[in-house]
Design an enzyme around this catalytic site. Structure first.
Site, PDB file in Angstrom:
ATOM      1  N   ARG A 111       7.646  -7.777   2.885  1.00  0.00           N
ATOM      2  CA  ARG A 111       6.185  -7.576   2.856  1.00  0.00           C
ATOM      3  C   ARG A 111       5.589  -8.905   2.431  1.00  0.00           C
ATOM      4  O   ARG A 111       5.865  -9.413   1.344  1.00  0.00           O
ATOM      5  CB  ARG A 111       5.813  -6.470   1.870  1.00  0.00           C
ATOM      6  N   HIS A 138       1.097  -3.607  10.286  1.00  0.00           N
ATOM      7  CA  HIS A 138       1.775  -2.692   9.364  1.00  0.00           C
ATOM      8  C   HIS A 138       2.491  -1.634  10.215  1.00  0.00           C
ATOM      9  O   HIS A 138       2.124  -0.462  10.216  1.00  0.00           O
ATOM     10  CB  HIS A 138       0.755  -2.059   8.404  1.00  0.00           C
ATOM     11  N   GLN A 141       3.718   1.792   8.827  1.00  0.00           N
ATOM     12  CA  GLN A 141       2.671   2.784   8.614  1.00  0.00           C
ATOM     13  C   GLN A 141       2.383   3.535   9.919  1.00  0.00           C
ATOM     14  O   GLN A 141       2.226   4.758   9.920  1.00  0.00           O
ATOM     15  CB  GLN A 141       1.399   2.104   8.095  1.00  0.00           C
ATOM     16  N   ASP A 233      -9.050   2.808   6.473  1.00  0.00           N
ATOM     17  CA  ASP A 233      -8.225   2.051   5.525  1.00  0.00           C
ATOM     18  C   ASP A 233      -9.186   1.274   4.618  1.00  0.00           C
ATOM     19  O   ASP A 233     -10.390   1.180   4.906  1.00  0.00           O
ATOM     20  CB  ASP A 233      -7.288   1.101   6.298  1.00  0.00           C
ATOM     21  N   CYS A 273      -4.039   5.525   5.219  1.00  0.00           N
ATOM     22  CA  CYS A 273      -2.681   5.068   4.900  1.00  0.00           C
ATOM     23  C   CYS A 273      -2.429   5.018   3.402  1.00  0.00           C
ATOM     24  O   CYS A 273      -1.269   4.995   2.986  1.00  0.00           O
ATOM     25  CB  CYS A 273      -2.439   3.707   5.528  1.00  0.00           C
ATOM     26  N   ARG A 301       6.319   8.462   5.394  1.00  0.00           N
ATOM     27  CA  ARG A 301       6.871   7.103   5.269  1.00  0.00           C
ATOM     28  C   ARG A 301       8.371   7.179   4.986  1.00  0.00           C
ATOM     29  O   ARG A 301       9.156   6.390   5.498  1.00  0.00           O
ATOM     30  CB  ARG A 301       6.150   6.330   4.148  1.00  0.00           C
TER      31      ARG A 301
HETATM   32  N1   CP Z   1       0.469   2.546   2.846  1.00  0.00           N
HETATM   33  C1   CP Z   1       1.239   1.648   2.190  1.00  0.00           C
HETATM   34  O1   CP Z   1       1.891   0.782   2.781  1.00  0.00           O
HETATM   35  O2   CP Z   1       1.273   1.806   0.834  1.00  0.00           O
HETATM   36  P1   CP Z   1       1.879   0.795  -0.242  1.00  0.00           P
HETATM   37  O3   CP Z   1       1.061  -0.451  -0.225  1.00  0.00           O
HETATM   38  O4   CP Z   1       1.801   1.553  -1.537  1.00  0.00           O
HETATM   39  O5   CP Z   1       3.316   0.491   0.141  1.00  0.00           O
HETATM   40  N1  NVA Z   2      -4.830  -2.981   4.805  1.00  0.00           N
HETATM   41  C1  NVA Z   2      -4.185  -2.706   3.535  1.00  0.00           C
HETATM   42  C2  NVA Z   2      -3.057  -1.750   3.715  1.00  0.00           C
HETATM   43  C3  NVA Z   2      -2.343  -1.367   2.461  1.00  0.00           C
HETATM   44  C4  NVA Z   2      -1.193  -0.453   2.712  1.00  0.00           C
HETATM   45  C5  NVA Z   2      -3.711  -4.009   2.925  1.00  0.00           C
HETATM   46  O1  NVA Z   2      -3.176  -4.854   3.659  1.00  0.00           O
HETATM   47  O2  NVA Z   2      -3.877  -4.210   1.728  1.00  0.00           O
END
Ligand code: CP
Ligand code: NVA
Length: 314
Positions: A111, A138, A141, A233, A273, A301
């Site tokens: 990530r 993502h 997701q 989101d 999400c 997930r």
């Molecule tokens: N939706 C999602 O990816 O959540 P986290 O940031 O908690 O992993």
């Molecule tokens: N768009 C958000 C998603 C978090 C799961 C971010 O990137 O922070």
């Protein structure tokens, strides 16, 4: 349960666009089976002796916990690797890190910020590399969202999915998913917060082939009209905190609340999400109401990430 197909062994999952509809369907079917088996406390121990590394440059609740729990349930071991504690933080290259970790691990999740970092890892690694979220995409997701929509509506093809808010990473992956499965997808965003036009064009081309459509608009009410699912989101993604105030101002008309959801199709669902900023992109009555699938998405997930690992890890 039936055996796990071996044709996807060794594959990375850095972008949804690299996986065909058939491959995604294989994954979603396995995720459904894993969910059903877990309910009966049956585990598929396909990762004995395997260690999966999880590199995080950004915070996470769902992604991390779903991986750690999922890996344990598959009989493997998870290694949480906060990026600040790796030599990456002191300038060791992605290439060298990928080569070394390939000798020690069976798969690697990352990530991070730049999509290119994940692609570089995948290019140099000899183990599967999984995108756990970048500024651009993502895809994990989108897998859970697909599973959740299939559970509710039976099939994705022909469903209308409206995305409201910031044209961000979650929007991009959802759009690619929608294109693959011939959904009718519309992203409603204010000016300056539109999704990447190259992603829109690619998703629209896919959708046209699959009998669906991918469009963008600046009108949130028009977008939700007739929608089976209304998705949102956060307005400020991780790393964008400096611009939070201007984002709140620009995105205000795109909040998913009961009045907006009322414009959607009968029986329409709300999706998020998570994490949510209640009162910003989504109202409390919608998030905690009976039509919201966010909690199912979060659970799914686990099942989709388990299915992905069972398919790609040797
Ligand atoms: N939706 C999602 O990816 O959540 P986290 O940031 O908690 O992993
Ligand atoms: N768009 C958000 C998603 C978090 C799961 C971010 O990137 O922070």
């Amino acid at each position: 349960m039936a055996g796990v197909p071996s044709s996807l062994k060794g594959r990375s999952f850095t972008r949804l666009a690299d996986w065909s509809r058939e491959e995604l369907e294989t994954l979603l079917e396995l995720a459904d089976e894993l969910k059903a088996e877990r309910a009966h406390r049956q585990e598929l121990r396909v990762l004995p002796g395997r260690t999966i590394g999880l590199i995080f440059h950004k915070p996470s609740t769902r992604t991390r916990v779903a991986f750690e729990v999922g890996i344990a349930e598959l009989g493997g071991m998870a290694l949480f690797l906060p990026a600040a504690e790796l030599q990456l933080a002191r300038g060791e290259s992605y290439r060298d890190t990928a080569v070394v970790l390939s000798r020690l691990l069976s798969a690697l999740m990352i990530r991070t910020f730049e999509q290119d970092e994940v692609e570089q890892f995948a290019q140099h690694a000899t183990i599967p590399v999984i995108n756990g979220l970048t500024d651009h995409a993502h895809p994990l997701q989108a897998l859970a969202d697909a599973m959740t929509l299939r559970e509710r509506f039976g099939s994705l093809t022909g469903l209308k999915l409206a995305y409201l808010g910031d044209g961000n990473n979650v929007c991009h992956s959802l759009m690619r998913l929608a294109g693959r499965f011939g959904m009718r997808f519309v992203a409603a965003t204010p000016r300056g917060y539109e999704p990447d036009p190259t992603v829109v064009a690619a998703a629209a081309a896919d959708a046209a082939t699959a009998g669906g459509a991918v469009e963008t608009t600046g009108d949130p009410r028009a977008a939700v009209r007739g929608a089976h699912a209304v998705y949102t989101d956060v307005w400020t993604s991780m790393g964008q905190e400096d611009t939070a105030e201007q984002r709140r101002r620009a995105l205000e008309p795109f909040r998913v609340d009961a009045s907006l959801l009322g414009e959607a199709a009968d029986g329409a669902v709300a999706m998020h999400c998570l994490p949510a900023h209640v009162g910003e992109e989504i109202s409390a009555d919608v998030l905690y109401g009976p039509r919201c699938l966010a909690w199912e998405q979060a659970e799914n997930r686990l099942h989709t990430q388990k299915a992905l690992m069972a398919l790609v890890i040797r």
